[in-house]
Enzyme design. Structure first.
Site, PDB file in Angstrom:
ATOM      1  N   VAL A 182       0.841  -1.217   0.000  1.00  0.00           N
ATOM      2  CA  VAL A 182       0.000   0.000   0.000  1.00  0.00           C
ATOM      3  C   VAL A 182       0.870   1.259   0.000  1.00  0.00           C
ATOM      4  O   VAL A 182       0.551   2.252  -0.651  1.00  0.00           O
ATOM      5  CB  VAL A 182      -0.999  -0.009   1.195  1.00  0.00           C
ATOM      6  CG1 VAL A 182      -0.308   0.102   2.538  1.00  0.00           C
ATOM      7  CG2 VAL A 182      -2.030   1.090   1.056  1.00  0.00           C
ATOM      8  N   ASP A 185      -7.720  -1.467   4.611  1.00  0.00           N
ATOM      9  CA  ASP A 185      -8.103  -2.297   5.747  1.00  0.00           C
ATOM     10  C   ASP A 185      -7.017  -3.302   6.039  1.00  0.00           C
ATOM     11  O   ASP A 185      -6.245  -3.677   5.164  1.00  0.00           O
ATOM     12  CB  ASP A 185      -9.401  -3.055   5.432  1.00  0.00           C
ATOM     13  CG  ASP A 185      -9.230  -3.931   4.217  1.00  0.00           C
ATOM     14  OD1 ASP A 185      -8.756  -5.063   4.368  1.00  0.00           O
ATOM     15  OD2 ASP A 185      -9.553  -3.457   3.093  1.00  0.00           O
ATOM     16  N   GLY A 208      -5.946  -6.496  -0.431  1.00  0.00           N
ATOM     17  CA  GLY A 208      -6.524  -5.577   0.553  1.00  0.00           C
ATOM     18  C   GLY A 208      -5.589  -4.404   0.776  1.00  0.00           C
ATOM     19  O   GLY A 208      -4.888  -3.974  -0.158  1.00  0.00           O
ATOM     20  N   GLU A 209      -5.574  -3.880   1.987  1.00  0.00           N
ATOM     21  CA  GLU A 209      -4.740  -2.737   2.409  1.00  0.00           C
ATOM     22  C   GLU A 209      -5.163  -1.415   1.755  1.00  0.00           C
ATOM     23  O   GLU A 209      -4.725  -0.359   2.168  1.00  0.00           O
ATOM     24  CB  GLU A 209      -3.245  -2.938   2.071  1.00  0.00           C
ATOM     25  CG  GLU A 209      -2.593  -4.165   2.649  1.00  0.00           C
ATOM     26  CD  GLU A 209      -1.114  -4.294   2.272  1.00  0.00           C
ATOM     27  OE1 GLU A 209      -0.594  -3.426   1.541  1.00  0.00           O
ATOM     28  OE2 GLU A 209      -0.490  -5.269   2.713  1.00  0.00           O
ATOM     29  N   GLY A 210      -5.957  -1.470   0.686  1.00  0.00           N
ATOM     30  CA  GLY A 210      -6.257  -0.256  -0.078  1.00  0.00           C
ATOM     31  C   GLY A 210      -5.558  -0.258  -1.425  1.00  0.00           C
ATOM     32  O   GLY A 210      -5.675   0.699  -2.203  1.00  0.00           O
TER      33      GLY A 210
END
Ligand SMILES: Cc1cc2nc3c(=O)[nH]c(=O)nc-3n(C[C@H](O)[C@H](O)[C@H](O)COP(=O)(O)O)c2cc1C
Length: 589
Positions: A336, A413, A555-557
């Site tokens: 990210v 997230d 995930g993570e953005g």
């Protein structure tokens, strides 16, 4: 006013109306000034008056810890300006893309453009050890010197003198340049001079760097969180934001029509920008203006939390990984961070419920509701109060990031086992079958997958959550990051700011947000389509089409960040591309 008569306030010792107005006026019109200084010197008697005002300031135990160093010498100011320049460059080098460009346009000091500089110091030892109040709170000495600055600043405004506060200094480095004794600390470095004008608003607000927070966000009745101005009903931030979204009537049909019409007149074949044309029209509909503002600067907020359902063996990853990844985000070592750096977005991490205790570091917002949710196969994941608290955290973070000048928010997230809670939420909100909505998350074997589907089924059977009670659904089977993300999405929409959704966790959160305020989808842009099956189900329920589809499942953005340049390009094209009529180009018949 029980008898209906206004209270007679003149029996108190208040000033006559005109004088009161002058006091409020000087506060409203005081500005930090950095440009438009005149070379004209400041007469000594004026300087004496503003210093006298500074010297009237309140101070802890009446310790009067301040001294004022009045500097006019050009060579000394040149050396001080060089110190500030060094720190300015250091700060600039650390800023993400759009922020760096905006910062480049800002002036942060006027050390050489002003005829006089004043350094305000603090002596924390003045008055001895029994200084009343300072014995428990040593920092009150510095606060007292700051109050002297405030008095000086207000008096200067009344005198028509501009003041700019410069804090781009290493404190010891500046103290050495000023030749201060070791027991004195520099509190403020001020640049004073007459000016062509006082700006009506803070220069940073006028430059779009930051916005003023409404007073109603800052006043609490009796306890933190019960917001409300005196005499007004206290507002529940969640209900307030839901109402605000409804009242906005999103999206704005006229702005969308203007954007579609402009797209058709732009020098390009009609429709040739494909999905980006729709994106630009949706951005206009959200902003209520055509062209809409560019979605920059942008900030990704990574909401992190742990999940009690981890105990059901739904993932091979140990729970500690959540906290370890948070540390990695903050150290700048995650995917990210790489993607955010590439697209020029800022990264913020929010601890809404990580089991581990996290050390305070810059970039981490500590908002832990509880150290992890409970196992939803055994009972509710959280209480309703906790779900509302997490929703409120999310919406307040959205507000704060927008007040800090961001014009696009991106969901991130982190939470080991959060795809299990996401699958349960997707099923609860869409009615999907757990076997179809549950995915393989970080890559799991058949046995783990079976346990995951089983956990989702058992959770749904135990709680029987109903979509018409979104807070109840979040509390039953959600995670703290899901609830906070739902609040974050609502907060962005209420301020007409686009929010780019990442994968299945954001999708599940957006379902909760849309169940609370259906118009919220006008602010949502699906950054990508994750390979998690629940994500596609959520997006189709929300009526959103993903902007990229690259087989990501991190995930993570990360997926949402990749879509940021697409939103920015769509908005910029709508704003900057010439039209056939303006450019005199012949249209296809
Ligand atoms: C403690 C403090 C330090 C500040 N340091 C700087 C600074 O280094 N450079 C700058 O341009 N402005 C600085 N400012 C000014 C703020 O940016 C400014 O007060 C804020 O934008 C609000 O604008 P206003 O003062 O015109 O209301 C500082 C203000 C304070 C209170």
């Amino acid at each position: 006013m029980p008898d209906g008569k206004p209270p007679d306030l003149d029996r108190h010792h208040r000033y006559p109306e005109e004088e009161r107005e002058a006091v409020y006026r000087v506060m409203a019109e005081r500005r930090d000034v950095r440009q438009g200084f005149l070379a004209e010197p400041v007469p000594d008697e004026v300087l004496r008056r503003v210093l006298e005002a500074a010297h009237q300031a309140p101070s802890v135990g009446f310790s009067q810890p301040w001294d004022f160093i009045v500097i006019t010498d050009r060579e000394r100011r040149e050396r001080i300006a060089a110190l500030a320049r060094g720190h300015r460059d250091e700060f600039a080098a650390d800023l993400p893309g759009a922020r760096a460009r905006a910062f480049d346009r800002l002036k942060i000091e006027s050390i050489l453009d002003t005829p006089v500089n004043i350094a305000v110091t603090c002596d924390r030892t003045r008055g001895g050890r029994h200084t009343l109040g300072r014995h428990v709170q040593p920092q009150t000495a510095a606060f007292s010197s700051v109050l002297a600055v405030a008095n000086l600043w207000l008096a200067a405004r009344a005198e028509g003198l501009g003041v700019g506060w410069v804090s781009f200094f290493g404190e010891r480095e500046l103290a050495a340049e000023l030749g201060l004794p070791a027991h004195l600390e520099v509190i403020a470095y001020l640049c004073l001079g007459y000016v062509t004008d006082f700006a009506p608003e803070p220069e940073l607000a006028m430059a779009g760097w930051a916005r003023r927070r409404p007073l109603s966000w800052a006043v609490h009745a009796g306890e933190f969180g019960r917001r409300g101005l005196p005499g007004e009903e206290s507002v529940d931030p969640l209900a307030d934001v839901i109402d605000a979204i409804r009242l906005l009537g999103l999206p704005d049909a006229a702005a969308m029509a203007a954007a579609s019409e402009r797209q058709d007149r732009m020098i390009k074949p009609r429709g040739s920008l494909g999905v980006l044309e729709e994106v630009s029209v949706r951005l206009a509909g959200l902003a209520g203006s055509c062209p809409p503002p560019l979605p920059e600067p942008a900030c990704v907020a990574i909401f992190a939390a742990d999940h009690g359902v981890h105990a059901q063996g739904v993932t091979p990853w140990p729970q500690e990984v959540t906290g370890q990844m948070v540390a990695n985000f903050l150290a700048g070592g995650a995917v990210v961070n790489a993607f955010a750096a590439q697209v020029g977005a800022e990264v913020t991490v929010v601890d809404v419920g990580v089991t581990a205790s996290l050390e305070p570091v810059p970039g981490l917002l500590p908002r832990k509701i509880a150290p992890g949710s409970a196992d939803f196969t055994a009972g509710p994941a959280m209480t309703r109060e906790q779900a509302v608290a997490a929703l409120t955290v999310g919406l307040e973070i959205a507000r704060d990031l927008v007040a800090a000048g961001n014009r696009c928010l991106i969901t991130g997230d982190m939470g080991i086992a959060n795809t299990t809670a996401s699958a349960a939420l997707v099923c609860a909100f869409t009615g999907a079958d757990p076997a179809e909505a549950t995915g393989r998350g970080t890559g799991i074997d058949a046995a783990t997958f079976a346990r995951k589907v089983d956990a989702v089924c058992r959770g749904l059977a135990l709680h029987r959550p109903v979509a018409s009670d979104p807070v109840g659904v979040l509390a039953a089977v959600g995670g703290f990051e899901h609830a906070a993300l739902a609040g974050f999405i609502l907060g962005a929409a209420a301020l007409r700011v686009p929010v780019i959704l990442d994968g299945v966790i954001a999708g599940a959160a957006a379902l909760a947000a849309a169940a609370l305020a259906p118009d919220v989808t006008a602010a949502c842009f699906a950054g990508h389509r994750s390979v998690e099956p629940g994500h596609a189900i959520a997006l189709s329920h929300l009526g959103l089409s993903p902007l990229v589809d690259l087989g990501l499942r991190l995930g993570e953005g990360t997926g949402a960040l990749l879509a940021l340049p697409l939103l920015a390009s769509a908005a910029r094209a709508l704003r900057d591309v010439a039209t056939f009529d303006s450019a005199g180009v012949t249209e296809k018949p």
